[in-house]
Design a protein around this motif. Structure first.
Motif, PDB file in Angstrom:
ATOM      1  N   TYR A 135       0.839  -1.197   0.000  1.00  0.00           N
ATOM      2  CA  TYR A 135       0.000   0.000   0.000  1.00  0.00           C
ATOM      3  C   TYR A 135       0.877   1.251   0.000  1.00  0.00           C
ATOM      4  O   TYR A 135       1.864   1.332   0.729  1.00  0.00           O
ATOM      5  CB  TYR A 135      -0.905   0.009   1.235  1.00  0.00           C
ATOM      6  N   SER A 136       0.507   2.216  -0.830  1.00  0.00           N
ATOM      7  CA  SER A 136       1.234   3.477  -0.928  1.00  0.00           C
ATOM      8  C   SER A 136       0.238   4.624  -0.870  1.00  0.00           C
ATOM      9  O   SER A 136      -0.674   4.702  -1.707  1.00  0.00           O
ATOM     10  CB  SER A 136       2.044   3.557  -2.225  1.00  0.00           C
ATOM     11  N   ASN A 137       0.386   5.470   0.115  1.00  0.00           N
ATOM     12  CA  ASN A 137      -0.512   6.603   0.262  1.00  0.00           C
ATOM     13  C   ASN A 137      -0.374   7.578  -0.899  1.00  0.00           C
ATOM     14  O   ASN A 137      -1.368   8.089  -1.416  1.00  0.00           O
ATOM     15  CB  ASN A 137      -0.222   7.320   1.585  1.00  0.00           C
ATOM     16  N   ALA A 138       0.864   7.822  -1.321  1.00  0.00           N
ATOM     17  CA  ALA A 138       1.094   8.742  -2.443  1.00  0.00           C
ATOM     18  C   ALA A 138       0.494   8.191  -3.736  1.00  0.00           C
ATOM     19  O   ALA A 138      -0.074   8.939  -4.545  1.00  0.00           O
ATOM     20  CB  ALA A 138       2.592   8.996  -2.619  1.00  0.00           C
ATOM     21  N   GLN A 139       0.598   6.883  -3.924  1.00  0.00           N
ATOM     22  CA  GLN A 139       0.014   6.276  -5.128  1.00  0.00           C
ATOM     23  C   GLN A 139      -1.503   6.392  -5.131  1.00  0.00           C
ATOM     24  O   GLN A 139      -2.110   6.665  -6.171  1.00  0.00           O
ATOM     25  CB  GLN A 139       0.434   4.810  -5.210  1.00  0.00           C
ATOM     26  N   GLU A 140      -2.119   6.214  -3.979  1.00  0.00           N
ATOM     27  CA  GLU A 140      -3.576   6.327  -3.906  1.00  0.00           C
ATOM     28  C   GLU A 140      -4.023   7.761  -4.192  1.00  0.00           C
ATOM     29  O   GLU A 140      -5.015   7.990  -4.897  1.00  0.00           O
ATOM     30  CB  GLU A 140      -4.057   5.896  -2.516  1.00  0.00           C
ATOM     31  N   VAL A 141      -3.292   8.749  -3.653  1.00  0.00           N
ATOM     32  CA  VAL A 141      -3.648  10.150  -3.915  1.00  0.00           C
ATOM     33  C   VAL A 141      -3.489  10.477  -5.396  1.00  0.00           C
ATOM     34  O   VAL A 141      -4.340  11.129  -6.011  1.00  0.00           O
ATOM     35  CB  VAL A 141      -2.788  11.084  -3.046  1.00  0.00           C
ATOM     36  N   GLY A 142      -2.384  10.011  -5.993  1.00  0.00           N
ATOM     37  CA  GLY A 142      -2.171  10.256  -7.418  1.00  0.00           C
ATOM     38  C   GLY A 142      -3.218   9.591  -8.293  1.00  0.00           C
ATOM     39  O   GLY A 142      -3.674  10.173  -9.282  1.00  0.00           O
ATOM     40  N   THR A 143      -3.619   8.397  -7.912  1.00  0.00           N
ATOM     41  CA  THR A 143      -4.658   7.702  -8.684  1.00  0.00           C
ATOM     42  C   THR A 143      -5.982   8.444  -8.638  1.00  0.00           C
ATOM     43  O   THR A 143      -6.675   8.588  -9.658  1.00  0.00           O
ATOM     44  CB  THR A 143      -4.830   6.276  -8.147  1.00  0.00           C
ATOM     45  N   LEU A 144      -6.345   8.946  -7.460  1.00  0.00           N
ATOM     46  CA  LEU A 144      -7.591   9.705  -7.348  1.00  0.00           C
ATOM     47  C   LEU A 144      -7.525  11.025  -8.107  1.00  0.00           C
ATOM     48  O   LEU A 144      -8.488  11.432  -8.770  1.00  0.00           O
ATOM     49  CB  LEU A 144      -7.904   9.974  -5.874  1.00  0.00           C
ATOM     50  N   LEU A 145      -6.383  11.711  -8.016  1.00  0.00           N
ATOM     51  CA  LEU A 145      -6.268  13.017  -8.664  1.00  0.00           C
ATOM     52  C   LEU A 145      -6.333  12.921 -10.175  1.00  0.00           C
ATOM     53  O   LEU A 145      -6.941  13.778 -10.832  1.00  0.00           O
ATOM     54  CB  LEU A 145      -4.957  13.699  -8.242  1.00  0.00           C
ATOM     55  N   TYR A 146      -5.718  11.884 -10.746  1.00  0.00           N
ATOM     56  CA  TYR A 146      -5.617  11.798 -12.201  1.00  0.00           C
ATOM     57  C   TYR A 146      -6.588  10.802 -12.827  1.00  0.00           C
ATOM     58  O   TYR A 146      -6.459  10.462 -13.998  1.00  0.00           O
ATOM     59  CB  TYR A 146      -4.185  11.453 -12.599  1.00  0.00           C
ATOM     60  N   THR A 147      -7.556  10.325 -12.038  1.00  0.00           N
ATOM     61  CA  THR A 147      -8.628   9.497 -12.597  1.00  0.00           C
ATOM     62  C   THR A 147      -9.995  10.091 -12.260  1.00  0.00           C
ATOM     63  O   THR A 147     -10.712  10.559 -13.147  1.00  0.00           O
ATOM     64  CB  THR A 147      -8.536   8.068 -12.045  1.00  0.00           C
ATOM     65  N   GLN A 148     -10.328  10.129 -11.003  1.00  0.00           N
ATOM     66  CA  GLN A 148     -11.649  10.614 -10.601  1.00  0.00           C
ATOM     67  C   GLN A 148     -11.735  12.140 -10.626  1.00  0.00           C
ATOM     68  O   GLN A 148     -12.793  12.704 -10.936  1.00  0.00           O
ATOM     69  CB  GLN A 148     -11.977  10.096  -9.195  1.00  0.00           C
ATOM     70  N   TYR A 149     -10.621  12.825 -10.288  1.00  0.00           N
ATOM     71  CA  TYR A 149     -10.635  14.285 -10.213  1.00  0.00           C
ATOM     72  C   TYR A 149      -9.722  14.909 -11.265  1.00  0.00           C
ATOM     73  O   TYR A 149      -9.131  15.965 -11.037  1.00  0.00           O
ATOM     74  CB  TYR A 149     -10.181  14.738  -8.819  1.00  0.00           C
ATOM     75  N   VAL A 150      -9.603  14.296 -12.421  1.00  0.00           N
ATOM     76  CA  VAL A 150      -8.684  14.800 -13.436  1.00  0.00           C
ATOM     77  C   VAL A 150      -9.174  16.120 -14.020  1.00  0.00           C
ATOM     78  O   VAL A 150      -8.373  17.043 -14.243  1.00  0.00           O
ATOM     79  CB  VAL A 150      -8.485  13.736 -14.544  1.00  0.00           C
ATOM     80  N   TYR A 151     -10.465  16.281 -14.248  1.00  0.00           N
ATOM     81  CA  TYR A 151     -10.987  17.531 -14.808  1.00  0.00           C
ATOM     82  C   TYR A 151     -10.880  18.701 -13.823  1.00  0.00           C
ATOM     83  O   TYR A 151     -10.472  19.801 -14.224  1.00  0.00           O
ATOM     84  CB  TYR A 151     -12.421  17.340 -15.291  1.00  0.00           C
ATOM     85  N   PRO A 152     -11.236  18.521 -12.550  1.00  0.00           N
ATOM     86  CA  PRO A 152     -10.989  19.638 -11.618  1.00  0.00           C
ATOM     87  C   PRO A 152      -9.514  20.020 -11.506  1.00  0.00           C
ATOM     88  O   PRO A 152      -9.191  21.209 -11.379  1.00  0.00           O
ATOM     89  CB  PRO A 152     -11.528  19.096 -10.281  1.00  0.00           C
ATOM     90  N   ILE A 153      -8.607  19.034 -11.593  1.00  0.00           N
ATOM     91  CA  ILE A 153      -7.178  19.341 -11.536  1.00  0.00           C
ATOM     92  C   ILE A 153      -6.758  20.154 -12.752  1.00  0.00           C
ATOM     93  O   ILE A 153      -6.004  21.135 -12.646  1.00  0.00           O
ATOM     94  CB  ILE A 153      -6.364  18.034 -11.446  1.00  0.00           C
ATOM     95  N   GLU A 154      -7.260  19.790 -13.932  1.00  0.00           N
ATOM     96  CA  GLU A 154      -6.919  20.545 -15.139  1.00  0.00           C
ATOM     97  C   GLU A 154      -7.485  21.960 -15.090  1.00  0.00           C
ATOM     98  O   GLU A 154      -6.811  22.926 -15.492  1.00  0.00           O
ATOM     99  CB  GLU A 154      -7.432  19.803 -16.373  1.00  0.00           C
ATOM    100  N   ILE A 155      -8.716  22.103 -14.598  1.00  0.00           N
ATOM    101  CA  ILE A 155      -9.307  23.439 -14.485  1.00  0.00           C
ATOM    102  C   ILE A 155      -8.517  24.296 -13.500  1.00  0.00           C
ATOM    103  O   ILE A 155      -8.246  25.487 -13.754  1.00  0.00           O
ATOM    104  CB  ILE A 155     -10.783  23.325 -14.058  1.00  0.00           C
ATOM    105  N   ALA A 156      -8.117  23.711 -12.380  1.00  0.00           N
ATOM    106  CA  ALA A 156      -7.318  24.459 -11.407  1.00  0.00           C
ATOM    107  C   ALA A 156      -5.964  24.853 -11.987  1.00  0.00           C
ATOM    108  O   ALA A 156      -5.467  25.962 -11.733  1.00  0.00           O
ATOM    109  CB  ALA A 156      -7.122  23.612 -10.145  1.00  0.00           C
TER     110      ALA A 156
END
Length: 218
Positions: A135-156
């Motif tokens: 288990y990797s906390n950083a990997q889980e955060v990156g997976t969420l940011l660039y899969t489920q929240y990819v559009y909000p990240i791009e808008i930001a």
């Protein structure tokens, strides 16, 4: 009360005290130092919640870069604190109203949410162990940011880019000490506008130097 709960209350008390001193300290340098203390305590609380990536990011980004920059800027600027405090009581009712609204919103979120029966990090670790992966906390955060929240990240990212370009444009516009160049003038420039031929008179011949006198015989 176990040790983890004790540390949580300790970090929380220090965090609340530091946040209170940020808005009540008379010296701006002291306010920035208290804000750095508040960020460090928030990072410690995130470590207790097993959010290691967020804790390290807070320390590296805010304490290591942003707050140090704020500290140097505040120390180098000659801030007249007395003149800044003249309109304090004039704007105090509006500030108190906004603070009360924020406090009510936070109370509503805390009372209505975060009622979890199981620690999310522990559940994720158990699921990863069952699958035979680490288990990797950083990997889980990156997976969420660039899969489920990819559009909000791009808008930001686009908003931050526009804000950065706007800040640079506002800083360099209408300043005498800045080398502002109009792009349209650069496009319409001609070679004759950049180069000028100047006639220079011919150089004179060098005057002959007199021959050295022979040494007298002894």
């Amino acid at each position: 009360m176990d040790a983890k709960t004790g540390f949580f209350y300790l970090f929380s008390v220090v965090l609340l005290f530091a946040a209170f001193r940020v808005i009540t300290a008379r010296n701006p340098v002291h306010a920035v130092l208290y804000l750095m203390l508040a960020f460090s305590q928030a990072s410690a609380i995130w470590l207790l919640l097993k959010a290691e990536f967020l804790a390290i990011a807070l320390v590296l980004v805010y304490l290591g870069a942003v707050m140090v920059l704020f500290l140097f800027v505040v120390m180098m600027l000659d801030i007249d604190v007395d003149s800044m405090r003249k309109g304090f009581w004039k704007h105090f009712p509006l500030a108190a109203l906004m603070g009360a609204v924020v406090a009510l919103e936070m109370a509503g979120v805390l009372l209505g949410g975060f009622r979890l029966t199981e620690d999310p990090a522990t559940a994720a670790m158990a699921e990863a162990a069952a699958k035979g992966i680490q288990y990797s906390n950083a990997q889980e955060v990156g997976t969420l940011l660039y899969t489920q929240y990819v559009y909000p990240i791009e808008i930001a990212a686009v908003i931050l880019l526009v804000a950065m370009i706007t800040a640079i444009a506002l800083t360099l516009r209408q300043r005498k000490d800045s080398k502002f160049v109009d792009a349209s003038e650069q496009v319409r420039v001609k070679a004759r506008d950049r180069m000028q031929l100047v006639k220079v008179a011919a150089t004179r011949k060098a005057e002959a130097t007199p021959a050295a006198e022979p040494e007298k015989a002894k």
